[in-house]
Scaffold this motif. Sequence first.
Motif, PDB file in Angstrom:
ATOM      1  N   GLY A 138       0.956  -1.263  -0.093  1.00  0.00           N
ATOM      2  CA  GLY A 138      -0.042   0.010  -0.131  1.00  0.00           C
ATOM      3  C   GLY A 138       0.845   1.447   0.066  1.00  0.00           C
ATOM      4  O   GLY A 138       0.415   2.315  -0.442  1.00  0.00           O
ATOM      5  N   TYR A 139       1.922   0.982   0.790  1.00  0.00           N
ATOM      6  CA  TYR A 139       2.719   2.433   0.922  1.00  0.00           C
ATOM      7  C   TYR A 139       3.347   2.696  -0.480  1.00  0.00           C
ATOM      8  O   TYR A 139       3.513   3.851  -1.155  1.00  0.00           O
ATOM      9  CB  TYR A 139       3.875   2.032   1.678  1.00  0.00           C
ATOM     10  N   GLN A 140       4.147   1.607  -1.069  1.00  0.00           N
ATOM     11  CA  GLN A 140       4.485   1.689  -2.590  1.00  0.00           C
ATOM     12  C   GLN A 140       3.414   2.130  -3.623  1.00  0.00           C
ATOM     13  O   GLN A 140       3.850   2.951  -4.466  1.00  0.00           O
ATOM     14  CB  GLN A 140       5.250   0.458  -2.921  1.00  0.00           C
ATOM     15  N   LYS A 141       2.199   1.872  -3.362  1.00  0.00           N
ATOM     16  CA  LYS A 141       1.296   1.998  -4.310  1.00  0.00           C
ATOM     17  C   LYS A 141       0.764   3.610  -4.244  1.00  0.00           C
ATOM     18  O   LYS A 141       0.758   4.341  -5.288  1.00  0.00           O
ATOM     19  CB  LYS A 141      -0.009   1.363  -4.203  1.00  0.00           C
ATOM     20  N   ILE A 142       0.580   4.025  -3.031  1.00  0.00           N
ATOM     21  CA  ILE A 142      -0.016   5.338  -2.812  1.00  0.00           C
ATOM     22  C   ILE A 142       1.573   6.440  -2.751  1.00  0.00           C
ATOM     23  O   ILE A 142       1.293   7.506  -3.573  1.00  0.00           O
ATOM     24  CB  ILE A 142      -0.603   5.450  -1.412  1.00  0.00           C
ATOM     25  N   GLY A 193       4.935   5.732  -3.548  1.00  0.00           N
ATOM     26  CA  GLY A 193       5.716   5.343  -4.719  1.00  0.00           C
ATOM     27  C   GLY A 193       6.778   6.212  -4.247  1.00  0.00           C
ATOM     28  O   GLY A 193       7.733   6.134  -3.400  1.00  0.00           O
ATOM     29  N   SER A 194       7.486   6.987  -5.682  1.00  0.00           N
ATOM     30  CA  SER A 194       8.842   7.704  -5.324  1.00  0.00           C
ATOM     31  C   SER A 194       8.677   9.251  -5.011  1.00  0.00           C
ATOM     32  O   SER A 194       9.587   9.853  -5.282  1.00  0.00           O
ATOM     33  CB  SER A 194       9.262   7.635  -7.015  1.00  0.00           C
ATOM     34  N   SER A 195       7.221   9.531  -4.575  1.00  0.00           N
ATOM     35  CA  SER A 195       7.171  10.758  -4.318  1.00  0.00           C
ATOM     36  C   SER A 195       7.873  11.064  -2.902  1.00  0.00           C
ATOM     37  O   SER A 195       8.231  10.218  -2.221  1.00  0.00           O
ATOM     38  CB  SER A 195       5.750  11.075  -4.139  1.00  0.00           C
ATOM     39  N   CYS A 206       7.718  12.515   0.943  1.00  0.00           N
ATOM     40  CA  CYS A 206       6.734  12.402   2.015  1.00  0.00           C
ATOM     41  C   CYS A 206       6.336  13.793   2.244  1.00  0.00           C
ATOM     42  O   CYS A 206       5.125  14.035   2.767  1.00  0.00           O
ATOM     43  CB  CYS A 206       7.166  11.769   3.317  1.00  0.00           C
ATOM     44  N   ASN A 207       7.226  14.812   2.016  1.00  0.00           N
ATOM     45  CA  ASN A 207       6.807  16.317   1.984  1.00  0.00           C
ATOM     46  C   ASN A 207       5.773  16.770   0.866  1.00  0.00           C
ATOM     47  O   ASN A 207       5.324  17.869   1.067  1.00  0.00           O
ATOM     48  CB  ASN A 207       8.182  17.005   1.952  1.00  0.00           C
ATOM     49  N   ASP A 208       5.498  15.888  -0.080  1.00  0.00           N
ATOM     50  CA  ASP A 208       4.635  16.335  -1.137  1.00  0.00           C
ATOM     51  C   ASP A 208       3.325  15.595  -0.761  1.00  0.00           C
ATOM     52  O   ASP A 208       2.037  16.401  -1.297  1.00  0.00           O
ATOM     53  CB  ASP A 208       4.990  15.438  -2.307  1.00  0.00           C
ATOM     54  N   ILE A 209       2.791  15.008   0.648  1.00  0.00           N
ATOM     55  CA  ILE A 209       1.613  14.655   0.930  1.00  0.00           C
ATOM     56  C   ILE A 209       1.206  15.619   2.250  1.00  0.00           C
ATOM     57  O   ILE A 209       1.749  15.601   3.156  1.00  0.00           O
ATOM     58  CB  ILE A 209       1.775  13.050   1.339  1.00  0.00           C
ATOM     59  N   HIS A 210       0.145  16.113   1.587  1.00  0.00           N
ATOM     60  CA  HIS A 210      -0.464  17.025   2.856  1.00  0.00           C
ATOM     61  C   HIS A 210      -1.959  16.499   3.174  1.00  0.00           C
ATOM     62  O   HIS A 210      -2.228  16.774   4.305  1.00  0.00           O
ATOM     63  CB  HIS A 210      -0.362  18.515   2.369  1.00  0.00           C
ATOM     64  N   ASP A 211      -2.487  15.953   2.275  1.00  0.00           N
ATOM     65  CA  ASP A 211      -4.003  15.465   2.483  1.00  0.00           C
ATOM     66  C   ASP A 211      -3.692  14.028   2.893  1.00  0.00           C
ATOM     67  O   ASP A 211      -3.698  13.128   2.045  1.00  0.00           O
ATOM     68  CB  ASP A 211      -4.996  15.754   1.384  1.00  0.00           C
ATOM     69  N   PHE A 212      -4.018  13.745   4.261  1.00  0.00           N
ATOM     70  CA  PHE A 212      -3.722  12.281   4.749  1.00  0.00           C
ATOM     71  C   PHE A 212      -5.185  11.411   4.437  1.00  0.00           C
ATOM     72  O   PHE A 212      -5.220  10.499   4.970  1.00  0.00           O
ATOM     73  CB  PHE A 212      -3.337  12.090   5.935  1.00  0.00           C
ATOM     74  N   SER A 213      -6.209  11.985   3.856  1.00  0.00           N
ATOM     75  CA  SER A 213      -7.369  11.440   3.746  1.00  0.00           C
ATOM     76  C   SER A 213      -7.287  10.424   2.524  1.00  0.00           C
ATOM     77  O   SER A 213      -7.893   9.372   2.320  1.00  0.00           O
ATOM     78  CB  SER A 213      -8.362  12.191   3.258  1.00  0.00           C
ATOM     79  N   ILE A 214      -6.060  10.323   1.936  1.00  0.00           N
ATOM     80  CA  ILE A 214      -5.858   9.148   0.928  1.00  0.00           C
ATOM     81  C   ILE A 214      -5.473   7.937   1.461  1.00  0.00           C
ATOM     82  O   ILE A 214      -5.480   6.908   0.853  1.00  0.00           O
ATOM     83  CB  ILE A 214      -4.589   9.687  -0.217  1.00  0.00           C
ATOM     84  N   PHE A 215      -5.310   7.930   2.775  1.00  0.00           N
ATOM     85  CA  PHE A 215      -4.981   6.679   3.427  1.00  0.00           C
ATOM     86  C   PHE A 215      -6.095   6.282   4.170  1.00  0.00           C
ATOM     87  O   PHE A 215      -5.909   5.214   5.011  1.00  0.00           O
ATOM     88  CB  PHE A 215      -3.874   6.878   4.691  1.00  0.00           C
ATOM     89  N   LYS A 216      -7.165   6.625   3.985  1.00  0.00           N
ATOM     90  CA  LYS A 216      -8.607   6.250   4.735  1.00  0.00           C
ATOM     91  C   LYS A 216      -8.724   4.945   4.608  1.00  0.00           C
ATOM     92  O   LYS A 216      -9.175   3.944   5.540  1.00  0.00           O
ATOM     93  CB  LYS A 216      -9.741   6.996   4.169  1.00  0.00           C
ATOM     94  N   GLU A 217      -8.415   4.013   3.438  1.00  0.00           N
ATOM     95  CA  GLU A 217      -8.947   2.766   3.417  1.00  0.00           C
ATOM     96  C   GLU A 217      -7.791   1.869   4.180  1.00  0.00           C
ATOM     97  O   GLU A 217      -7.895   0.559   4.043  1.00  0.00           O
ATOM     98  CB  GLU A 217      -9.084   2.362   1.753  1.00  0.00           C
ATOM     99  N   ASN A 218      -6.573   2.288   4.201  1.00  0.00           N
ATOM    100  CA  ASN A 218      -5.571   1.490   4.866  1.00  0.00           C
ATOM    101  C   ASN A 218      -4.717   2.715   5.827  1.00  0.00           C
ATOM    102  O   ASN A 218      -3.628   2.976   5.323  1.00  0.00           O
ATOM    103  CB  ASN A 218      -4.642   0.952   3.559  1.00  0.00           C
ATOM    104  N   PRO A 219      -5.230   2.775   6.836  1.00  0.00           N
ATOM    105  CA  PRO A 219      -4.752   4.021   7.875  1.00  0.00           C
ATOM    106  C   PRO A 219      -3.293   3.560   8.138  1.00  0.00           C
ATOM    107  O   PRO A 219      -2.385   4.393   8.471  1.00  0.00           O
ATOM    108  CB  PRO A 219      -5.687   4.031   9.034  1.00  0.00           C
ATOM    109  N   GLY A 220      -3.061   2.250   8.384  1.00  0.00           N
ATOM    110  CA  GLY A 220      -1.764   2.055   8.666  1.00  0.00           C
ATOM    111  C   GLY A 220      -0.533   2.423   7.898  1.00  0.00           C
ATOM    112  O   GLY A 220       0.681   2.709   8.303  1.00  0.00           O
ATOM    113  N   ILE A 221      -0.813   2.885   6.662  1.00  0.00           N
ATOM    114  CA  ILE A 221       0.373   3.172   5.596  1.00  0.00           C
ATOM    115  C   ILE A 221       0.680   4.580   6.083  1.00  0.00           C
ATOM    116  O   ILE A 221       1.843   5.053   5.829  1.00  0.00           O
ATOM    117  CB  ILE A 221      -0.247   3.219   4.212  1.00  0.00           C
ATOM    118  N   ALA A 222      -0.254   5.550   6.720  1.00  0.00           N
ATOM    119  CA  ALA A 222      -0.035   6.930   7.142  1.00  0.00           C
ATOM    120  C   ALA A 222       0.992   6.921   8.188  1.00  0.00           C
ATOM    121  O   ALA A 222       1.965   7.761   8.231  1.00  0.00           O
ATOM    122  CB  ALA A 222      -1.166   7.403   7.519  1.00  0.00           C
TER     123      ALA A 222
END
Length: 295
Positions: free
Chosen positions: A37-41, A43-45, A47-63
């Motif tokens: 899940g981590y690699q899918k969401i 990827g090579s981005s 972590c500082n590019d991620i601001h909206d953590f709602s993208i992890f709602k279906e698999n919260p552990g990845i957050a």
Amino acid sequence: MAMMILWRTWILLLCLVAINAQAATLKIAITQENLNGYQKIVGSSSCNDIHDFSIFKENPGIAYPVLVCKFLARHDTAYLTEFVVVPNYRRGLWVAAQGLVDMIAVPFTINEYTQPLITSGAVKVTHPIILKGQQSAGFYALKSNAKVHQVTSVKELKQLIPVIPSSWRYIAKILEDDFDATVQYVNVNRVFEFLKSGRADYTILPLQGDPESGYEVIRKGIKVKPIGRFKVVLNRESYFVFSGDPKSLDDFYIAVQQGIIGMRQNDRLSKILRQANLISSPPKEWQSVYSLPKR
């Protein structure tokens, strides 16, 4: 000539220090499912590019590993990440205690499994990432299971068959003792399959979402929602666990500690955890079946 040799020696030493700093590797124990899940969401981005953590709602552990990455970025720590796959996070606790990894990708509560390791110095914990009372759990059943969702009392709830992840032994034992229930233990990845197949009526999950969503949870297309208005209040703090091995780099531990403190000061941490469905509070009128740990 001597001065030239001394100068070259200093240059060599500085290069070696730089190489060692760049080569510092943070080894994180993670399950294959969370790594996928981590690699899918992520990827090579960055972590500082991620601001909206709602993208992890279906698999919260990845957050959680993303948060760790952000903590380290705030500390300006030069490091590489190496994920070490473990079959479950109980095994992750063991490999951390053995000094085979630096930390575990998800936080733990202090319980009968973690306390002896903390006391012995085999592992150490950070400041709490989730505070007491910030999490509640619900009794979740298939959304389509109309019969189960007709339950309105704890007495009726006790007649149902639970399925619990093997790692949730503490809660399972309470159900066995107080509900006189025959608990089915399965791998966390199979819980929803058991509900779908009808081999169990409900499971217990950290409450996710809000009243508007009905606290619904979806995993692999399987929808579950809380039974009635029952809740379990989790009055336990959760902590990131690091290896206590002296060879483990303290810089990582310090960076995560400071990151937790820094993000909590402006309430940013709570907002992120809520966005990712890692904390959620049901309405006050919901009936509290348990307040854990039990008093």
